[in-house]
Design an enzyme around this catalytic site. Structure first.
Site: not given
Length: 138
Positions: A63, A105
């Site tokens: 991420h 996300d």
């Protein structure tokens, strides 16, 4: 405990992307993100260094790398739109940058869900002073 409370207050007061990411994680995992992921391992939460401790921590590492590739907006603060259809997250909107943030996300939330079985409570509030391995490159 104080740090956790401050983090909770800050995230609840955010109208942009961090609150959206929180909702996404909650939807995909059923876990409260502030408690379960804000301080997990070496990469979940603010910053990151060393080697990810497990698959969940690797989700955060990936991420962070994804955010590092985003240009043209602020991944942590710019608002994006998404919907949920049949348990799937669909990133929406015309802005390519915020859509890319949403996709980062979404991938992390799915990664957290897919690694729930290997989630380790011992890494929930892992002190970063123990993240001493050489830092991996994206």
């Amino acid at each position: 405990m104080r740090t956790l409370w401050i983090t909770a207050v800050l995230l609840v007061g955010v109208e942009g992307h961090l609150l959206q990411f929180r909702k996404m994680i909650k939807k995909m995992t059923g876990k409260e993100p502030i408690v379960s992921y804000a301080f997990y391992g070496c990469y979940c939460g603010k910053g990151g260094r060393g080697k990810p401790k497990d698959a969940t921590d690797r989700c955060c590492f990936v991420h962070d790398c994804c955010y590092g590739k985003v240009t043209g907006c602020d991944p942590k603060w710019d608002y994006y739109t998404y919907s949920s259809e049949n348990g799937d997250i669909v990133c929406e909107g015309d802005n390519p940058c915020t859509k890319e943030v949403c996709e980062c996300d979404k991938a992390a939330a799915i990664c957290f869900r897919d690694n729930l079985k290997t989630y380790k409570k011992r890494y929930m509030t892992f002190p970063d002073i123990f993240c001493t391995d050489p830092t991996e490159k994206c």
